[in-house]
Design an enzyme around this catalytic site. Sequence first.
Site, short mmCIF file in Angstrom:
data_model
loop_
_atom_site.label_atom_id
_atom_site.label_comp_id
_atom_site.label_asym_id
_atom_site.label_seq_id
_atom_site.Cartn_x
_atom_site.Cartn_y
_atom_site.Cartn_z
CG HIS A 1 18.19 -12.61 -39.66
ND1 HIS A 1 17.32 -12.36 -38.61
CD2 HIS A 1 17.84 -11.73 -40.64
CE1 HIS A 1 16.50 -11.37 -38.94
NE2 HIS A 1 16.79 -10.98 -40.17
CG HIS B 1 17.76 -5.87 -40.09
ND1 HIS B 1 18.32 -6.89 -39.35
CD2 HIS B 1 16.69 -6.41 -40.73
CE1 HIS B 1 17.61 -7.99 -39.54
NE2 HIS B 1 16.62 -7.73 -40.38
CG HIS C 1 12.95 -10.91 -47.55
ND1 HIS C 1 14.29 -11.17 -47.32
CD2 HIS C 1 12.46 -10.44 -46.37
CE1 HIS C 1 14.59 -10.87 -46.07
NE2 HIS C 1 13.49 -10.43 -45.47
#
Length: 303
Positions: free
Chosen positions: A77, A236, A263
Amino acid sequence: MIKQRTIKKEVKARGIGIHSGSVVNMTLIPAKEDHGVVFRRMDVGDKLVRAHSAFVNEVVLSTGLENKGVKVSTVEHLMSAFSALGIDNVLVELDSFEVPIMDGSSAPFIFLVQSAGIEEQSTHKKFFVIKDTIRVENGDSWAQVSKYEGFKVSLEIDFDHKKVKESGEKLSINFSKQSYLKEISRARTFGYMKDVEMMQRQNLALGASMDNAIALSDDDVLNEDGMRYQNEFVKHKILDIVGDLYLLGSNLIGHYEGYKTGHLLNDQLLSTILAKPDTWSIETFEEDNSPIQFYSEDWQNSL
């Protein structure tokens, strides 16, 4: 010429670590040209960890880095915010092994950088330019990057949950025309409340709460304040992708496309890209010959 960027002054923040549940103190410090994004662990002898794909060691639920046994967890983030604002050079000091989760989005980090101010430096900014298509697959999931004049992310997610499906699971964002700050930065991470409760019984995810995530029951959103965007879930995931891609070391010029990515797949994609140097180049640009300027509005308004 398009120049490298750092922040104008030191700025501090404090938040909860998603893993430990403990308070984490973070300081952003201006850095010289070609320094890159580097983390410094103040709690383990000022050891340094560079924010680069070569140091990724953790890809389950979040992205983490490690250098010579020193770890920094949950970087995506913060990296997403740095990418969105074009921050090339900054030193990030932490007194713990993880970046604070804040509200589960990148908006607090955007605010932090803007509070510090953004300083244009004297050296050419380096861009990571994709010249060919590179694709990775894992089961029915896949991710690829291809040549594109600017920066674009196209993603489809697939979650077996009523609210996620109703919100829209497919989205394409062209960052030369659409603002990351307005469209992406406030999107929060999400997960099943029952999974969080199970992990916390195992002494994991001790900092997770509805203050820093969208909590899902079997068929609904549990947060009293509801959703920040109608399609916050897929937004997101795009926020995460922007942060993971910045571990290439420079802002990407290309088109990222993916289906059911995470990820792990992003890390596999970055490793594959870096292993094929004939498919990309590092380039600098004058203002008048740059690709369609991605993040243009956000970058200009942040100076």
